[in-house]
Scaffold this motif. Structure first.
Motif, PDB file in Angstrom:
ATOM      1  N   GLN A 278       0.849  -1.193   0.000  1.00 40.62           N
ATOM      2  CA  GLN A 278       0.000   0.000   0.000  1.00 40.62           C
ATOM      3  C   GLN A 278       0.886   1.245   0.000  1.00 40.62           C
ATOM      4  OE1 GLN A 278      -3.046  -1.629   3.125  1.00 40.62           O
ATOM      5  NE2 GLN A 278      -4.060   0.013   1.973  1.00 40.62           N
ATOM      6  N   VAL A 279       1.357   1.582  -1.187  1.00 38.42           N
ATOM      7  CA  VAL A 279       2.236   2.740  -1.328  1.00 38.42           C
ATOM      8  C   VAL A 279       1.455   4.018  -1.066  1.00 38.42           C
ATOM      9  CG1 VAL A 279       3.810   1.633  -2.962  1.00 38.42           C
ATOM     10  CG2 VAL A 279       1.768   2.799  -3.813  1.00 38.42           C
ATOM     11  N   ARG A 280       2.157   5.052  -0.616  1.00 39.46           N
ATOM     12  CA  ARG A 280       1.521   6.359  -0.497  1.00 39.46           C
ATOM     13  C   ARG A 280       1.355   6.938  -1.899  1.00 39.46           C
ATOM     14  NH1 ARG A 280       5.389   9.580   3.231  1.00 39.46           N
ATOM     15  NH2 ARG A 280       3.495  10.853   3.336  1.00 39.46           N
ATOM     16  N   PRO A 281       0.489   7.937  -2.094  1.00 37.96           N
ATOM     17  CA  PRO A 281       0.319   8.505  -3.435  1.00 37.96           C
ATOM     18  C   PRO A 281       1.662   8.920  -4.040  1.00 37.96           C
ATOM     19  CG  PRO A 281      -1.383   9.338  -1.981  1.00 37.96           C
ATOM     20  CD  PRO A 281      -0.447   8.539  -1.118  1.00 37.96           C
ATOM     21  N   GLY A 282       1.918   8.431  -5.254  1.00 39.45           N
ATOM     22  CA  GLY A 282       3.174   8.741  -5.937  1.00 39.45           C
ATOM     23  C   GLY A 282       4.348   7.916  -5.484  1.00 39.45           C
ATOM     24  N   GLY A 283       4.141   6.966  -4.549  1.00 40.03           N
ATOM     25  CA  GLY A 283       5.244   6.230  -3.955  1.00 40.03           C
ATOM     26  C   GLY A 283       5.795   5.103  -4.791  1.00 40.03           C
ATOM     27  N   ASP A 284       5.252   4.899  -5.992  1.00 40.88           N
ATOM     28  CA  ASP A 284       5.659   3.758  -6.821  1.00 40.88           C
ATOM     29  C   ASP A 284       7.122   3.857  -7.251  1.00 40.88           C
ATOM     30  OD1 ASP A 284       2.773   2.574  -7.402  1.00 40.88           O
ATOM     31  OD2 ASP A 284       2.690   4.733  -7.666  1.00 40.88           O
ATOM     32  N   ALA A 287       9.223   2.682  -4.350  1.00 41.31           N
ATOM     33  CA  ALA A 287       8.967   1.261  -4.084  1.00 41.31           C
ATOM     34  C   ALA A 287       9.628   0.381  -5.135  1.00 41.31           C
ATOM     35  CB  ALA A 287       7.462   1.004  -4.037  1.00 41.31           C
ATOM     36  N   LEU A 288       9.603   0.807  -6.388  1.00 45.08           N
ATOM     37  CA  LEU A 288      10.260   0.051  -7.450  1.00 45.08           C
ATOM     38  C   LEU A 288      11.778   0.116  -7.318  1.00 45.08           C
ATOM     39  CD1 LEU A 288       7.909   1.015 -10.399  1.00 45.08           C
ATOM     40  CD2 LEU A 288       8.309  -1.312  -9.580  1.00 45.08           C
ATOM     41  N   MET A 289      12.277   1.251  -6.860  1.00 46.90           N
ATOM     42  CA  MET A 289      13.720   1.342  -6.634  1.00 46.90           C
ATOM     43  C   MET A 289      14.160   0.362  -5.544  1.00 46.90           C
ATOM     44  SD  MET A 289      14.384   5.455  -6.919  1.00 46.90           S
ATOM     45  CE  MET A 289      16.166   5.325  -6.664  1.00 46.90           C
ATOM     46  N   GLY A 290      13.374   0.280  -4.466  1.00 46.94           N
ATOM     47  CA  GLY A 290      13.685  -0.676  -3.413  1.00 46.94           C
ATOM     48  C   GLY A 290      13.613  -2.107  -3.910  1.00 46.94           C
ATOM     49  N   THR A 291      12.606  -2.396  -4.742  1.00 50.99           N
ATOM     50  CA  THR A 291      12.492  -3.727  -5.343  1.00 50.99           C
ATOM     51  C   THR A 291      13.746  -4.046  -6.156  1.00 50.99           C
ATOM     52  OG1 THR A 291      10.074  -3.510  -5.451  1.00 50.99           O
ATOM     53  CG2 THR A 291      11.093  -5.163  -6.867  1.00 50.99           C
ATOM     54  N   MET A 292      14.205  -3.074  -6.943  1.00 55.21           N
ATOM     55  CA  MET A 292      15.381  -3.304  -7.776  1.00 55.21           C
ATOM     56  C   MET A 292      16.661  -3.457  -6.957  1.00 55.21           C
ATOM     57  SD  MET A 292      14.833  -1.109 -11.277  1.00 55.21           S
ATOM     58  CE  MET A 292      13.888   0.256 -10.632  1.00 55.21           C
ATOM     59  N   LYS A 293      16.757  -2.731  -5.866  1.00 56.77           N
ATOM     60  CA  LYS A 293      17.928  -2.909  -5.002  1.00 56.77           C
ATOM     61  C   LYS A 293      18.009  -4.366  -4.516  1.00 56.77           C
ATOM     62  CE  LYS A 293      19.033   0.358  -1.913  1.00 56.77           C
ATOM     63  NZ  LYS A 293      20.302   1.018  -2.312  1.00 56.77           N
ATOM     64  N   ARG A 294      16.878  -4.926  -4.142  1.00 56.24           N
ATOM     65  CA  ARG A 294      16.870  -6.312  -3.707  1.00 56.24           C
ATOM     66  C   ARG A 294      17.186  -7.260  -4.870  1.00 56.24           C
ATOM     67  NH1 ARG A 294      18.441  -9.991  -0.322  1.00 56.24           N
ATOM     68  NH2 ARG A 294      17.014 -11.762  -0.121  1.00 56.24           N
ATOM     69  N   ALA A 341       9.643   7.958   1.005  1.00 54.36           N
ATOM     70  CA  ALA A 341       9.010   8.368  -0.251  1.00 54.36           C
ATOM     71  C   ALA A 341       7.939   7.387  -0.711  1.00 54.36           C
ATOM     72  CB  ALA A 341      10.066   8.528  -1.342  1.00 54.36           C
ATOM     73  N   SER A 342       8.111   6.105  -0.386  1.00 52.68           N
ATOM     74  CA  SER A 342       7.172   5.089  -0.868  1.00 52.68           C
ATOM     75  C   SER A 342       6.015   4.848   0.087  1.00 52.68           C
ATOM     76  CB  SER A 342       7.901   3.766  -1.094  1.00 52.68           C
ATOM     77  OG  SER A 342       8.327   3.203   0.133  1.00 52.68           O
ATOM     78  N   GLY A 343       6.267   5.009   1.398  1.00 50.83           N
ATOM     79  CA  GLY A 343       5.235   4.702   2.383  1.00 50.83           C
ATOM     80  C   GLY A 343       5.172   3.237   2.751  1.00 50.83           C
ATOM     81  N   VAL A 344       6.087   2.411   2.224  1.00 51.44           N
ATOM     82  CA  VAL A 344       6.131   0.999   2.587  1.00 51.44           C
ATOM     83  C   VAL A 344       7.502   0.678   3.186  1.00 51.44           C
ATOM     84  CG1 VAL A 344       4.423   0.300   0.881  1.00 51.44           C
ATOM     85  CG2 VAL A 344       6.825   0.318   0.239  1.00 51.44           C
ATOM     86  N   THR A 345       7.615  -0.464   3.823  1.00 47.97           N
ATOM     87  CA  THR A 345       8.837  -0.808   4.552  1.00 47.97           C
ATOM     88  C   THR A 345       9.874  -1.449   3.641  1.00 47.97           C
ATOM     89  OG1 THR A 345       8.098  -3.034   5.130  1.00 47.97           O
ATOM     90  CG2 THR A 345       7.454  -1.220   6.621  1.00 47.97           C
TER      91      THR A 345
END
Length: 758
Positions: A278-284, A287-294, A341-345
């Motif tokens: 559940q990203v905050r508005p505009g947080g995609d 969130a995608l950057m964090g996904t890519m880091k992993r 920035a994303s609103g997720v952990t």
């Protein structure tokens, strides 16, 4: 501190009996009659009618019922037995009707006669088609073509759309905005930049082979329910769905297929998503950057073990450009920044990265949750970045699949409805039609509104739609709308835009797609393009709602004849009489994609017009797929409200764009009132708000213009920090005209900086 209220939600699943009850309720309200069942049975099937709702694909092997709840509602709405006749207009002034709601206006039923606005009595009065065409043509001849806008809603078929585009250019302008300008123009710009194609790269069979789907900023339960069937099949064979969305939408958590009697009656609902961020508005973006880091971490671990790499290194080397800059940005951005920035952990982003790393074939799906932001183009670029890392572009079971709204909005762009000269087939127009295309770009919808405010746009023709309601900044734009010299609306039902007539105004009623379109050579076929770039045939078989209705194609031909000087190659009577001749024109204008169109469009799932990116042919400046490096971490942008609240506007379960079917938002557990604002219980407690409290939303920007919507009722809802949610189009007055995607100028309606005032 005020105690946080309890969130009340919908207890059922998407689909199921709730969907059938929703259809039944609209059938009763529209009184469409038993014969509508024949239309529904033939919907989206060979030889039948293409649905007027979303742009999902026609199946090669159709099921007994190839329609969803929204498609059924749209069809019932079109085929209502209620009539909006001249007698109705005689009883009501336009000023009175302007105070009615969208729902009340459309509930009057189908328009039956051409109408002319009479300023002296402030009423629409009946007229003849001959008078209407003659007067409209005469008026257009007096206006500067560059000050006239030809808008298209996205519903008209390819045949009238092609004619509409050439009519505008014959008249002398490229002012051809359409509903893409309000939603997916960001897709056209962003995907064109990074993969060389302005549309999605997937085909239907890709959904049969993918093992992960990243689903972003789109609610299929409300906007495109037919996609739920292939998603359900994918999940049942082991595909994992990762959702990025501020709202926890029911259709992406559990689904019960109305096509499956056993599941409907006895079976359990299918759990749809493996992970829901559940990203905050505009947080995609973050969130995608964090996904890519992993993903990069997992790739390094695999490399060290000597096991299968997560990155497709051969693909990256041969087919991509710009990766190094992105890698530097990812390395320089820490997890604390990404979480904020994303609103997720971090743990949630890493879990998404693990699902991607474990998959071999990944599809990315998105909607307006990505496109309607100041930096929406960067959000789309980030999703493409993620797909490119694993070579998930241009191969089976992988790719990018934006979900389009209107049934032919993609097709309209394909056959020439574009404001950009570079995208028009200029040389072919010259060869086929002896047409010299104006060399000056036309305006987008935002630029049309800017011209309207400046007083330089003097005429408007609307091919369907309810544009005045769909646009931003209502309070500024509405007073200027009625200053135009001419407004012409081709429509099926009365709406709010028609209640803002220009100095001369015409209301021209047209057929719906399910109705017979009888011309000189008989009942006509038309064609549409779906989200997968397939072009399919459609024929209406219902008797028209009134003997006075004309088709969109016929109306365009008659206005063009009345407006333009004769040219032997401009055969308006012949085109009106036989739509196959229009398709021959389309085939000559676009020979690589539309050859033998009259035959190929009757194939069971239509014909595929092709997509170079699907074949790993990149029509970009570098000749390769482009990685992009984000300049921001949140798509709301620097114009936003850092640390504050952002409004997301959305549609209800009883809605298609600006058309309101009723007041049930069943899948969110909301009933009876559209003037609401959803806030998380924690934010309500922090702000000292209570359930059902009356509040105002005020836009939090510094441009010396107050934008306010009052009379809103607060409701508690499961939302991330900083998110506020309410309905489109009621909250459109809060969107500044200048607040739009930086490249595509799509209004940023999914991240409006606001404050709440009791």
């Amino acid at each position: 501190m005020t105690k946080a209220p309890k969130v009340q939600g919908y207890k059922g699943s998407a689909g199921g009996w709730g969907s059938l009850k929703g259809i039944s309720r609209i059938e009763r309200s529209q009184k469409a009659g038993p014969s509508v069942l024949d239309t529904l049975r033939q919907l989206n099937k060979p030889g039948g009618t293409m649905c007027t709702s979303c742009a999902w694909v026609k199946s090669e092997k159709p099921k007994p019922f190839e329609f969803c709840e929204n498609g059924a509602k749209a069809t019932l709405w079109d085929l209502t037995t209620d009539r909006c006749s001249p007698e109705f207009f005689a009883r009501h002034t336009v000023s009175e009707l302007a105070m009615w709601s969208d729902y009340e206006l459309e509930m009057e039923g189908r328009l039956t006669h051409p109408m002319r606005y009479e300023p002296e009595v402030d009423r629409y009065v009946p007229t003849s088609w001959e008078e209407a065409f003659k007067a409209i043509g005469a008026k257009l001849r007096t206006l500067d073509p560059k000050g006239v806008t030809f808008y298209a809603s996205g519903k008209a078929a390819l045949e009238p759309s092609y004619l509409y585009a050439i009519f505008a250019r014959m008249y002398g302008h490229n002012n051809l905005p359409d509903s893409s300008n309000m939603c997916h123009e960001t897709t056209s710009v962003a995907l064109k930049k990074v993969v060389g194609s302005p549309v999605g790269t997937c085909q239907m069979e890709d959904f049969e082979h993918c093992d992960a789907i990243f689903y972003m900023g789109q609610n299929p339960g409300t906007n495109s329910p037919r996609i739920l069937h292939p998603l359900q099949k994918a999940v049942k064979r082991g595909c994992k769905i990762v959702v990025f969305n501020p709202l926890k939408e029911k259709a992406l958590t559990e689904f019960r297929s109305p096509q499956n009697p056993l599941q409907m009656t006895f079976g359990k609902a299918t759990k749809m998503s493996q992970l829901y961020l559940q990203v905050r508005p505009g947080g995609d973006i973050a969130a995608l950057m964090g996904t890519m880091k992993r993903v990069l971490e997992r790739d390094e671990e695999a490399k060290a073990r000597g096991s299968r790499r997560v990155l497709d290194t051969a693909f990256l080397e041969q087919h991509t450009n710009g990766l190094e800059s992105l890698l530097e940005k990812l390395a320089a951005t820490n997890w604390d920044e990404l979480e904020e920035a994303s609103g997720v952990t971090r743990a949630e982003m890493e879990a998404a990265g693990d699902i991607y790393a474990d998959a071999t074939k990944v599809i990315g799906i998105y909607g307006m949750g990505l496109t309607q932001h100041v930096h929406g183009n960067q959000a789309i670029g980030m999703l493409v970045n993620l797909l490119l890392l694993g070579g998930n572009m241009g191969r089976q079971g992988a790719g990018c699949s934006p979900i389009r709204g209107h049934s032919n909005v993609q097709g309209q762009r394909t056959v020439g409805i574009t404001e950009k000269v570079a995208l028009a087939p200029v040389a072919k127009y010259r060869e086929v039609l002896d047409l010299e295309t104006p060399q000056e770009d036309g305006h987008t919808t935002v630029e049309f509104l800017e011209a309207l405010l400046a007083g330089t746009n003097t005429g408007f023709i609307g091919l369907g739609g309810n544009l005045a309601r769909a646009i931003p900044d209502h309070d500024r734009v509405y007073p200027a709308w009625r200053n135009m010299e001419l407004t012409v609306h081709v429509a099926t039902k009365l709406n709010k835009t028609h209640c803002m007539p220009g100095k001369e105004a015409w209301l021209l009623p047209c057929l719906v797609r399910a109705e017979e379109d009888i011309q000189a050579t008989g009942n006509q076929w038309v064609s549409m393009e779906d989200s997968f770039s397939h072009v399919s045939a459609s024929k209406g078989k219902r008797k028209p709602a009134s003997e006075h209705l004309m088709s969109e194609t016929a109306i365009i031909c008659e206005i063009a004849k009345a407006t333009l000087d004769p040219n032997p190659k401009w055969q308006w009577d012949a085109w009106r009489g036989d739509y196959a001749r229009i398709r021959d024109l389309i085939a000559r204008t676009y020979p690589d994609q539309f050859y033998e169109m009259n035959t190929r469009m009757h194939e069971p799932s239509g014909f595929y017009r092709g997509n170079p990116a699907h074949e790993r042919i990149w029509k970009t400046e570098s000749g390769k797929a482009e990685f992009t490096t984000p300049s921001v971490l949140n798509a709301c942008g620097i114009r936003g409200n850092p640390g504050g609240m952002h409004l997301v506007t959305l549609r209800s379960n009883d809605q298609f764009n600006t058309t309101i079917y009723g007041f049930s938002d069943r899948l969110r557990g909301l009933e009876g009132n559209r003037m609401i604002v959803l806030v998380s219980p924690e934010e309500m407690a922090r702000l000292g708000l209570h359930e059902y409290q009356q509040v105002s939303l005020v836009t939090e920007v510094d441009d010396n213009i107050e934008r306010r919507v009052s009379g809103l009722s607060v409701r508690a809802y499961d939302l991330p920090k900083g998110a506020v949610v309410g309905y489109f189009p009621e909250l459109n007055p809060l969107v500044p005209l200048w607040y739009h995607d930086e490249l595509a100028k799509v209004p940023a309606s999914k991240g409006i900086p606001v404050r709440i005032e009791p």
